[in-house]
Design a protein around this motif. Structure first.
Motif, PDB file in Angstrom:
ATOM      1  N   LEU A 273      -8.225  12.376 -10.832  1.00  0.00           N
ATOM      2  CA  LEU A 273      -8.138  10.935 -10.623  1.00  0.00           C
ATOM      3  C   LEU A 273      -7.239  10.230 -11.636  1.00  0.00           C
ATOM      4  CD1 LEU A 273     -11.896  10.207  -9.879  1.00  0.00           C
ATOM      5  CD2 LEU A 273      -9.993  10.076  -8.254  1.00  0.00           C
ATOM      6  N   ARG A 274      -6.806  10.973 -12.655  1.00  0.00           N
ATOM      7  CA  ARG A 274      -5.983  10.423 -13.732  1.00  0.00           C
ATOM      8  C   ARG A 274      -6.723   9.296 -14.486  1.00  0.00           C
ATOM      9  NH1 ARG A 274      -2.748   9.866  -9.461  1.00  0.00           N
ATOM     10  NH2 ARG A 274      -2.281   7.719  -9.956  1.00  0.00           N
TER      11      ARG A 274
ATOM     12  N   ARG B 227      -8.048   5.187  -6.076  1.00  0.00           N
ATOM     13  CA  ARG B 227      -7.699   6.571  -6.444  1.00  0.00           C
ATOM     14  C   ARG B 227      -8.632   7.580  -5.790  1.00  0.00           C
ATOM     15  NH1 ARG B 227      -5.663   6.611 -12.736  1.00  0.00           N
ATOM     16  NH2 ARG B 227      -4.303   4.795 -12.565  1.00  0.00           N
TER      17      ARG B 227
ATOM     18  N   SER C 166      -9.149  -0.127  -8.845  1.00  0.00           N
ATOM     19  CA  SER C 166      -8.204   0.964  -9.078  1.00  0.00           C
ATOM     20  C   SER C 166      -8.874   2.316  -8.905  1.00  0.00           C
ATOM     21  CB  SER C 166      -7.616   0.845 -10.490  1.00  0.00           C
ATOM     22  OG  SER C 166      -6.864   1.974 -10.825  1.00  0.00           O
TER      23      SER C 166
ATOM     24  N   LYS D 189      -7.652   7.911  -2.105  1.00  0.00           N
ATOM     25  CA  LYS D 189      -6.432   8.708  -1.958  1.00  0.00           C
ATOM     26  C   LYS D 189      -6.717  10.187  -2.191  1.00  0.00           C
ATOM     27  CE  LYS D 189      -2.925   5.276  -3.119  1.00  0.00           C
ATOM     28  NZ  LYS D 189      -1.834   4.924  -4.045  1.00  0.00           N
TER      29      LYS D 189
END
Length: 90
Positions: free
Chosen positions: A33-34, A56, A52, A59
């Motif tokens: 997921l960074r 994520r 955010s 996605k």
């Protein structure tokens, strides 16, 4: 102030718990997921869910953000380990 309702946040947290098992822990999931591992774990335990993070996650699992926020991911009866989906009502 948060952009998500309490119910939407609960759905994102449920998805995080499912994905934690699917990815083998917070570290692997956070990397995918960074996000920092500590951030992901804190959100899963009650910290505010950011838009955010929800984007994520959606996605990563290839589902619409609306489906994630409505609680349509993971589908009911899905095994977090193997991904097998059991028919609802069985």
């Amino acid at each position: 102030m948060n952009d998500l309702t309490n119910q939407e946040e609960a759905h994102v947290r449920a998805a995080l718990q499912f994905l934690r098992l699917r990815f083998g822990g917070w570290a692997s999931l956070a990397k995918a997921l960074r996000f920092k591992e500590a951030t992901i774990a804190h959100v899963a335990n009650g910290k505010t869910v950011s838009a955010s993070l929800a984007i994520r996650i959606s996605k990563l699992v290839n589902v619409g953000v609306d489906d994630l926020l409505r609680g349509n991911f993971p589908p009911p009866g899905t095994c977090p380990y193997c991904g097998h989906q059991q028919e609802v009502g069985q």
